[in-house]
Scaffold this motif. Structure first.
Motif, PDB file in Angstrom:
ATOM      1  N   PRO A 143      28.338   4.483  97.657  1.00 15.69           N
ATOM      2  CA  PRO A 143      27.379   3.560  98.285  1.00 15.69           C
ATOM      3  C   PRO A 143      25.965   3.677  97.726  1.00 15.69           C
ATOM      4  O   PRO A 143      25.249   2.677  97.615  1.00 15.69           O
ATOM      5  N   LEU A 144      25.549   4.907  97.368  1.00 14.95           N
ATOM      6  CA  LEU A 144      24.228   5.071  96.780  1.00 14.95           C
ATOM      7  C   LEU A 144      24.127   4.298  95.472  1.00 14.95           C
ATOM      8  O   LEU A 144      23.133   3.604  95.219  1.00 14.95           O
ATOM      9  N   GLY A 145      25.157   4.411  94.646  1.00 13.42           N
ATOM     10  CA  GLY A 145      25.168   3.652  93.397  1.00 13.42           C
ATOM     11  C   GLY A 145      25.154   2.159  93.644  1.00 13.42           C
ATOM     12  O   GLY A 145      24.506   1.398  92.918  1.00 13.42           O
ATOM     13  N   GLY A 146      25.861   1.718  94.687  1.00 11.98           N
ATOM     14  CA  GLY A 146      25.888   0.295  94.999  1.00 11.98           C
ATOM     15  C   GLY A 146      24.525  -0.245  95.373  1.00 11.98           C
ATOM     16  O   GLY A 146      24.147  -1.347  94.984  1.00 11.98           O
ATOM     17  N   ILE A 200      28.439   7.945  91.964  1.00 13.82           N
ATOM     18  CA  ILE A 200      27.305   7.040  91.782  1.00 13.82           C
ATOM     19  C   ILE A 200      27.617   6.030  90.685  1.00 13.82           C
ATOM     20  O   ILE A 200      27.296   4.838  90.804  1.00 13.82           O
ATOM     21  N   VAL A 201      28.265   6.504  89.622  1.00 10.69           N
ATOM     22  CA  VAL A 201      28.657   5.605  88.519  1.00 10.69           C
ATOM     23  C   VAL A 201      29.623   4.531  89.012  1.00 10.69           C
ATOM     24  O   VAL A 201      29.469   3.351  88.682  1.00 10.69           O
ATOM     25  N   ILE A 202      30.602   4.932  89.819  1.00 12.61           N
ATOM     26  CA  ILE A 202      31.575   3.958  90.332  1.00 12.61           C
ATOM     27  C   ILE A 202      30.864   2.893  91.159  1.00 12.61           C
ATOM     28  O   ILE A 202      31.172   1.696  91.068  1.00 12.61           O
ATOM     29  N   GLY A 203      29.898   3.306  91.976  1.00 14.62           N
ATOM     30  CA  GLY A 203      29.140   2.341  92.770  1.00 14.62           C
ATOM     31  C   GLY A 203      28.242   1.465  91.913  1.00 14.62           C
ATOM     32  O   GLY A 203      28.081   0.274  92.176  1.00 14.62           O
ATOM     33  N   LEU A 204      27.657   2.054  90.873  1.00 14.06           N
ATOM     34  CA  LEU A 204      26.764   1.306  89.986  1.00 14.06           C
ATOM     35  C   LEU A 204      27.498   0.257  89.167  1.00 14.06           C
ATOM     36  O   LEU A 204      27.009  -0.854  88.968  1.00 14.06           O
ATOM     37  N   VAL A 205      28.682   0.598  88.674  1.00 13.95           N
ATOM     38  CA  VAL A 205      29.317  -0.213  87.636  1.00 13.95           C
ATOM     39  C   VAL A 205      30.075  -1.415  88.174  1.00 13.95           C
ATOM     40  O   VAL A 205      30.404  -2.332  87.417  1.00 13.95           O
ATOM     41  N   SER A 206      30.343  -1.443  89.464  1.00 15.35           N
ATOM     42  CA  SER A 206      31.181  -2.518  90.001  1.00 15.35           C
ATOM     43  C   SER A 206      30.548  -3.891  89.834  1.00 15.35           C
ATOM     44  O   SER A 206      31.233  -4.872  89.557  1.00 15.35           O
ATOM     45  N   ALA A 207      29.222  -3.983  90.008  1.00 16.35           N
ATOM     46  CA  ALA A 207      28.559  -5.284  89.957  1.00 16.35           C
ATOM     47  C   ALA A 207      28.089  -5.711  88.564  1.00 16.35           C
ATOM     48  O   ALA A 207      28.301  -6.860  88.175  1.00 16.35           O
ATOM     49  N   GLN A 468      21.821 -16.887  92.488  1.00 15.84           N
ATOM     50  CA  GLN A 468      21.145 -16.082  91.476  1.00 15.84           C
ATOM     51  C   GLN A 468      20.026 -15.241  92.077  1.00 15.84           C
ATOM     52  O   GLN A 468      19.819 -14.088  91.704  1.00 15.84           O
ATOM     53  N   ALA A 469      19.295 -15.796  93.052  1.00 12.18           N
ATOM     54  CA  ALA A 469      18.132 -15.102  93.609  1.00 12.18           C
ATOM     55  C   ALA A 469      18.493 -13.788  94.283  1.00 12.18           C
ATOM     56  O   ALA A 469      17.676 -12.865  94.333  1.00 12.18           O
ATOM     57  N   VAL A 470      19.710 -13.676  94.817  1.00 13.87           N
ATOM     58  CA  VAL A 470      20.093 -12.470  95.558  1.00 13.87           C
ATOM     59  C   VAL A 470      21.331 -11.809  94.975  1.00 13.87           C
ATOM     60  O   VAL A 470      21.892 -10.912  95.597  1.00 13.87           O
ATOM     61  N   ARG A 471      21.758 -12.260  93.795  1.00 12.02           N
ATOM     62  CA  ARG A 471      23.025 -11.759  93.254  1.00 12.02           C
ATOM     63  C   ARG A 471      23.003 -10.247  93.056  1.00 12.02           C
ATOM     64  O   ARG A 471      23.977  -9.552  93.350  1.00 12.02           O
ATOM     65  N   GLY A 472      21.891  -9.724  92.568  1.00 15.90           N
ATOM     66  CA  GLY A 472      21.800  -8.281  92.360  1.00 15.90           C
ATOM     67  C   GLY A 472      21.827  -7.499  93.658  1.00 15.90           C
ATOM     68  O   GLY A 472      22.735  -6.685  93.882  1.00 15.90           O
ATOM     69  N   PRO A 473      20.850  -7.709  94.557  1.00 13.13           N
ATOM     70  CA  PRO A 473      20.842  -6.927  95.804  1.00 13.13           C
ATOM     71  C   PRO A 473      22.048  -7.193  96.707  1.00 13.13           C
ATOM     72  O   PRO A 473      22.553  -6.281  97.354  1.00 13.13           O
ATOM     73  N   ALA A 474      22.526  -8.442  96.757  1.00 11.80           N
ATOM     74  CA  ALA A 474      23.683  -8.742  97.614  1.00 11.80           C
ATOM     75  C   ALA A 474      24.933  -8.032  97.103  1.00 11.80           C
ATOM     76  O   ALA A 474      25.730  -7.512  97.894  1.00 11.80           O
ATOM     77  N   PHE A 480      27.982  -1.090  98.462  1.00 14.52           N
ATOM     78  CA  PHE A 480      27.641   0.009  99.382  1.00 14.52           C
ATOM     79  C   PHE A 480      28.657   0.098 100.519  1.00 14.52           C
ATOM     80  O   PHE A 480      29.229   1.165 100.789  1.00 14.52           O
ATOM     81  N   PHE A 481      28.889  -1.005 101.192  1.00 13.15           N
ATOM     82  CA  PHE A 481      29.819  -0.992 102.322  1.00 13.15           C
ATOM     83  C   PHE A 481      31.267  -0.785 101.856  1.00 13.15           C
ATOM     84  O   PHE A 481      32.061  -0.145 102.555  1.00 13.15           O
ATOM     85  N   THR A 482      31.598  -1.316 100.680  1.00 13.73           N
ATOM     86  CA  THR A 482      32.956  -1.153 100.164  1.00 13.73           C
ATOM     87  C   THR A 482      33.304   0.305  99.966  1.00 13.73           C
ATOM     88  O   THR A 482      34.349   0.795 100.428  1.00 13.73           O
ATOM     89  N   TYR A 483      32.423   1.039  99.303  1.00 14.51           N
ATOM     90  CA  TYR A 483      32.742   2.431  99.009  1.00 14.51           C
ATOM     91  C   TYR A 483      32.469   3.353 100.191  1.00 14.51           C
ATOM     92  O   TYR A 483      33.007   4.466 100.242  1.00 14.51           O
ATOM     93  N   LEU A 484      31.667   2.909 101.149  1.00 17.91           N
ATOM     94  CA  LEU A 484      31.558   3.650 102.399  1.00 17.91           C
ATOM     95  C   LEU A 484      32.907   3.616 103.122  1.00 17.91           C
ATOM     96  O   LEU A 484      33.390   4.632 103.633  1.00 17.91           O
ATOM     97  N   MET A 485      33.523   2.436 103.131  1.00 12.88           N
ATOM     98  CA  MET A 485      34.864   2.317 103.722  1.00 12.88           C
ATOM     99  C   MET A 485      35.885   3.085 102.893  1.00 12.88           C
ATOM    100  O   MET A 485      36.817   3.704 103.439  1.00 12.88           O
ATOM    101  N   SER A 486      35.720   3.087 101.570  1.00  9.56           N
ATOM    102  CA  SER A 486      36.633   3.821 100.702  1.00  9.56           C
ATOM    103  C   SER A 486      36.577   5.320 100.984  1.00  9.56           C
ATOM    104  O   SER A 486      37.615   5.999 101.049  1.00  9.56           O
ATOM    105  N   PHE A 487      35.374   5.844 101.179  1.00 11.84           N
ATOM    106  CA  PHE A 487      35.232   7.266 101.508  1.00 11.84           C
ATOM    107  C   PHE A 487      35.974   7.602 102.799  1.00 11.84           C
ATOM    108  O   PHE A 487      36.682   8.611 102.880  1.00 11.84           O
TER     109      PHE A 487
END
Length: 565
Positions: A143-146, A200-207, A468-474, A480-487
């Motif tokens: 989630p931190l990476g996300g 962190i890498v797994i969370g970072l790389v998904s998007a 486009q305006a929110v694609r990065g943060p969204a 974040f929530f995906t990998y929180l549930m994964s944990f």
């Protein structure tokens, strides 16, 4: 006689003018076609009309250039350029998604190392609690990476974000490769730190990789390119499973090989252009034009290309519209329907993905195989699981652009619930020796059907649904929530098996799959064949405003690109 001479003299200037015109036309033809082998050139006043619709007075042969007899600026649309463009889109997306291999290897690493790390013969073995943290702590860090990925995507761009992810991956794998061989506490600490980094890498790389693919792709190719992220995860899992099967007792060597793959990925990223959409958002229009020309197959062609200019204009208008709307914070933008609707839908989709046990099977592949009464070598079973996932993901690339997103997801959920209920029955009533192949078939079928929909579709749609305006943060919030549930699912799996028994756990996963099918049928929208703007307008409650000629042109250009792959 005199009349004949006069007629001949009158025809002579006409013939000279015809010869001169022919010479000029021939020189113009050579000048225009020599650099890039253009398929046809048509007048700019019909630039919105596709090749199939534009029919000149004279019937033209295939691959023979056609020229409008006009001094107006010409629009260059070529079969060669579209073929190169389709190829370039595919190659650039592959380069971006090589970074995702580390994510897949990180997800599957615990499956092939837990056996050795918990073996009674290992003097530095882990207990069950330590082993569960080793398996799940990467998901805790995801989630931190996300959250960080959204900031990095908008701040430093898609390319540099991917390069940074590779650097972190190299550090993580290298730390495991050189961890202590004599001091257990030091070894365990080093391994946990490395697993946090890879999380962190797994969370970072998904998007980043899927967003990059979506931004450079034409509408018809977008489905097959965005699925490359899921394919890369599957290939990464297969790579680490295969290395674990070949070297089952040396987890350090496996980590060293994984680090080498990340070094290669980092080097190849140097050849990848930055996303034109991101460059345009930073007012770097010349760089955006060069990048788009390269991606669309025109290379370093320096002349005016109306097709490219039109696409750049759409990007520019989008950026200006966002700026006119004001520099609103993400929290304020969340109140807009085109933001909160897709965010809620995609997080819900990821929720059914996680709680149906898909990632549990990846992380605990060998353990689940044993608990499901699989008779073959657990490590060989993990390799078969990896192969099945890769084959299924490759099939998804075709399915996305033919069947869309919803039908494969519905089929996937039904297949998952049948397989999970079947595994539960095998746990309640172990099959006789002649039928001991059934659990193996059920697990592999579960992997195949889950990959066709619930594993891959949420990741593919992640790059499509947000403006486009929110694609990065969204995307970052979603991850974040995906990998929180994964944990939660990965950490709790051993406890659930201990308290409820593996059969009941399989039943729970099957029930969640059934609910997921209903969710896809009634909630998840279909995005097949829609442009990113049309998807945004759908959530905003607006109809798409492009003219018929624009829609036809985009469809034809996309067809040319997709047919060339």
């Amino acid at each position: 006689m005199g009349n004949g001479t006069k007629a001949t003299q009158q025809r002579q200037p006409e013939e000279d003018r015809a010869d001169l015109a022919s010479t000029v036309e021939e020189e113009e033809r050579e000048q225009l076609t020599a650099p890039s082998n253009l398929h046809y050139i048509q007048p700019s006043f019909i630039s919105l009309i596709s090749e199939k619709q534009w029919k000149p007075d004279v019937e033209r042969q295939q691959d023979v250039p056609v020229y409008g007899r006009t001094t107006m600026a010409t629009t260059i649309l070529t079969q060669e350029a579209h073929t190169n463009g389709a190829r370039m889109q595919l190659i650039m997306s592959i380069l971006a998604n090589l970074t995702v291999l580390s994510s897949g290897m990180g997800l599957g690493y615990s499956a092939i190392t837990l056996h050795a790390l918990t073996s009674e013969d290992n003097p530095m073995r882990m207990n069950s609690s330590q082993a569960s943290w080793f398996a799940s702590i990467s998901s805790f860090a995801c989630p931190l990476g996300g959250l960080v990925s959204g900031y990095l995507l908008d701040r430093i761009g898609r390319k540099k974000t991917l390069m940074l992810i590779n650097v972190l991956s190299i550090v993580s794998w290298a730390l495991i490769a050189v961890c202590s061989t004599t001091n257990f506490d030091l070894m365990y600490t080093q391994i946990l730190i490395a697993r946090v980094i890879i999380g962190i890498v797994i969370g970072l790389v998904s998007a980043p990789a899927s967003i990059y693919s979506a931004e450079i792709a034409t509408p018809k190719m977008r489905g097959r390119l965005t699925v490359l992220t899921s394919l890369s995860i599957a290939v990464g899992i297969l790579l680490i499973y295969s290395m674990g099967y070949a070297v089952p007792d040396d987890f350090r060597l496996v980590a060293g090989l994984a680090a080498g793959i990340c070094v290669l990925s980092l080097a190849l990223l140097l050849f990848m252009p930055e996303s034109p959409a991101w460059l345009m958002s930073k007012d770097r229009e010349e760089e955006a034009e060069r990048s788009l020309k390269k991606i669309r197959g025109y290379g370093a062609y320096s002349q005016r290309i109306p097709e490219v200019e039109k696409e750049l204009m759409r990007m520019r208008d989008n950026v200006l519209a966002q700026r006119r709307a004001g520099q609103e914070s993400f929290l304020r933008l969340l109140k807009q329907p085109q933001v909160y609707k897709p965010l809620g839908i995609i997080i819900g989709f990821f929720g059914f993905q996680q709680f149906s046990g898909i990632f549990v099977i990846v992380v605990y592949a060998a353990k689940v195989s044993s608990e499901a009464s699989v008779s073959m070598d657990p490590f060989l079973c993990t390799v078969l699981i990896g192969i099945t996932r890769v084959v299924a993901t490759m099939l998804v690339a075709y399915i996305l652009d033919t069947l869309g997103r919803k039908p494969p997801s519905i089929f996937s959920g039904v297949g998952m619930l049948v397989c999970m209920f079947g595994l539960a029955l095998c746990s309640y009533f172990p099959p006789i020796e002649s039928l001991n192949w059934i659990p193996t078939v059920l697990i592999l079928t579960y992997i195949f059907t889950s990959t066709l929909g619930f594993l891959t579709m949420p990741f593919s749609m992640l790059a499509e649904l947000f403006p486009q305006a929110v694609r990065g943060p969204a995307s970052g919030v979603t991850v974040f929530f995906t990998y929180l549930m994964s944990f939660c699912t990965i950490k709790l799996y051993p406890t659930m098996v201990e308290l409820l028994g593996s059969a009941n756990v399989f039943l729970i996963y099957g029930a969640v799959s059934l609910l997921g099918v209903l969710y896809v049928i009634y909630i998840v929208p279909e995005t097949k064949g829609k442009s990113l703007q049309e998807i945004e307008d759908y959530f905003r409650g607006m109809s798409h405003g492009s003219t018929p000629s624009q829609e036809v042109e985009e469809d034809e250009v996309s067809n040319l690109s997709s047919e060339s792959v």
